[in-house]
Design an enzyme around this catalytic site. Structure first.
Site, PDB file in Angstrom:
ATOM      1  N   PHE A   1       0.836  -1.201   0.000  1.00  0.00           N
ATOM      2  CA  PHE A   1       0.000   0.000   0.000  1.00  0.00           C
ATOM      3  C   PHE A   1       0.869   1.248   0.000  1.00  0.00           C
ATOM      4  O   PHE A   1       2.043   1.215   0.377  1.00  0.00           O
ATOM      5  CB  PHE A   1      -0.944   0.003   1.211  1.00  0.00           C
ATOM      6  CG  PHE A   1      -0.228   0.032   2.541  1.00  0.00           C
ATOM      7  CD1 PHE A   1       0.044   1.237   3.176  1.00  0.00           C
ATOM      8  CD2 PHE A   1       0.178  -1.140   3.158  1.00  0.00           C
ATOM      9  CE1 PHE A   1       0.705   1.269   4.403  1.00  0.00           C
ATOM     10  CE2 PHE A   1       0.846  -1.119   4.374  1.00  0.00           C
ATOM     11  CZ  PHE A   1       1.108   0.083   4.995  1.00  0.00           C
ATOM     12  N   CYS A   2       0.266   2.355  -0.443  1.00  0.00           N
ATOM     13  CA  CYS A   2       0.923   3.660  -0.421  1.00  0.00           C
ATOM     14  C   CYS A   2      -0.159   4.729  -0.303  1.00  0.00           C
ATOM     15  O   CYS A   2      -1.336   4.404  -0.111  1.00  0.00           O
ATOM     16  CB  CYS A   2       1.789   3.866  -1.666  1.00  0.00           C
ATOM     17  SG  CYS A   2       0.878   3.720  -3.222  1.00  0.00           S
ATOM     18  N   THR A   3       0.195   5.986  -0.426  1.00  0.00           N
ATOM     19  CA  THR A   3      -0.743   7.080  -0.152  1.00  0.00           C
ATOM     20  C   THR A   3      -1.957   7.062  -1.074  1.00  0.00           C
ATOM     21  O   THR A   3      -3.097   7.027  -0.617  1.00  0.00           O
ATOM     22  CB  THR A   3      -0.028   8.434  -0.265  1.00  0.00           C
ATOM     23  OG1 THR A   3       1.119   8.427   0.566  1.00  0.00           O
ATOM     24  CG2 THR A   3      -0.966   9.575   0.163  1.00  0.00           C
TER      25      THR A   3
ATOM     26  N   ILE B   1      -4.127   4.501   0.603  1.00  0.00           N
ATOM     27  CA  ILE B   1      -4.574   4.777   1.971  1.00  0.00           C
ATOM     28  C   ILE B   1      -5.719   5.783   1.978  1.00  0.00           C
ATOM     29  O   ILE B   1      -6.675   5.653   2.744  1.00  0.00           O
ATOM     30  CB  ILE B   1      -3.403   5.315   2.818  1.00  0.00           C
ATOM     31  CG1 ILE B   1      -2.261   4.306   2.854  1.00  0.00           C
ATOM     32  CG2 ILE B   1      -3.863   5.656   4.230  1.00  0.00           C
ATOM     33  CD1 ILE B   1      -0.935   4.907   3.295  1.00  0.00           C
TER      34      ILE B   1
END
Length: 312
Positions: free
Chosen positions: A180-182, A209
């Site tokens: 996952f990332c922003t 996210i």
């Protein structure tokens, strides 16, 4: 359409797709944003477009449609949020080699990418004991918030991620990996890189996210803390609320908690516990003069643009 209760709309956007004449797009993209009083950052490369933009209510949809027209990216991915103060003070449209830098231009999410997982299905994936959860962001972002049980690569930049994978992950041992990332863009390249290097079951959170925080209720969430964003809001929490308790250090751009600001090493507009011992005396003196000018501008009811290195 109902009027937004917030004076600014914020659009985080990206799209991977071939732009062979990307250098010709800078001027029309700049003109489009300026015509709608939109500020922020747009990165344009042969592999696509990436950025975050903010403007008055109603303006962002027009700009999004304009970007789709200019680039030909009808499927441009974007996520909307809101702000009560200007998230950016300037507009920057930059030409780049990569729209998110991993350091290897052979990695192509259009050709190979991991399995997308919708936010509402993310918790179920994380409950699988065979899944290794990996945060693809840097150590500063992880310190502000992450998913419970996530592996921290302890990187300073995304370009270090391939080295982290090679040193710590093994496709013969790690059969299922969730990432996952922003907003999703780093995972596009991270999953593509891992599939190229022998990992078979690689998943990533669709929309990142931010989409998870917007979609999943706090009482069902596996997220802990806040999510760092690359604008003057600093970080967002569940429901994409602004994390009011966090500010950015003017010296190193690291997010600061109340505890950080109470440290004797903190000086507003100058430095913080994370950078006071590495900043030169000349840089501190320049920062103090800048802070003085900012205070004078505020006293006159004007907005000081801040240093060129400042977010936005």
């Amino acid at each position: 359409m109902s009027q937004s209760p917030h004076p600014f709309e914020v659009a985080a956007l990206y799209h991977f797709g071939r732009l062979p004449h990307f250098r010709d797009l800078r001027a029309p993209l700049q003109a489009l944003c300026e015509s709608h009083d939109v500020k922020g950052i747009l990165l344009v490369a042969e592999e696509g477009i990436n950025g975050t933009l903010a403007g008055p209510p109603g303006s962002m949809q027009s700009v999004i449609e304009g970007i789709k027209s200019i680039t030909g990216f009808a499927g441009l991915d974007h996520k909307m949020s809101y702000a009560d103060a200007p998230p950016f003070l300037r507009l920057k449209v930059r030409l780049k080699v990569e729209i998110v830098t991993i350091g290897d231009t052979s990695i192509d999410p259009n050709a190979l990418v991991g399995t997308y997982v919708e936010p509402q299905d993310w918790n179920a994936l994380l409950n699988d004991p065979e899944v290794l959860l990996v945060d693809t962001r840097n150590s500063v972002e992880v310190r502000i918030g992450t998913f419970e049980g996530a592996m921290d690569p302890q990187t300073e930049s995304f370009s270090q991620f391939p080295d982290f994978v090679k040193a710590n992950l093994d496709p013969t041992k790690h059969k299922k990996i969730a990432m996952f990332c922003t907003g999703g863009i780093r995972c596009e390249k991270a999953t593509s890189f891992m599939l190229q290097n022998g990992f078979e079951n690689v998943y990533h959170l669709k929309g990142g996210i931010l989409k998870y925080l917007e979609t999943v209720a706090p009482d069902e969430s596996k997220w802990q803390g806040d999510c760092f964003v690359f604008d003057r809001r600093v970080a967002l929490g569940h429901g994409l609320r602004v994390a009011e308790e966090l500010t950015l250090c003017a010296g190193c751009r690291v997010p600061l908690t109340q505890e950080d600001r109470e440290s004797p090493d903190y000086e507003a507009g100058v430095c913080c516990p994370h950078c006071t011992h590495v900043l030169t005396l000349d840089k501190k003196a320049a920062a103090r003069e800048r802070q003085k000018q900012i205070q004078l501008s505020r006293a006159r009811g004007k907005t000081h643009m801040g240093p060129r290195s400042e977010v936005g």
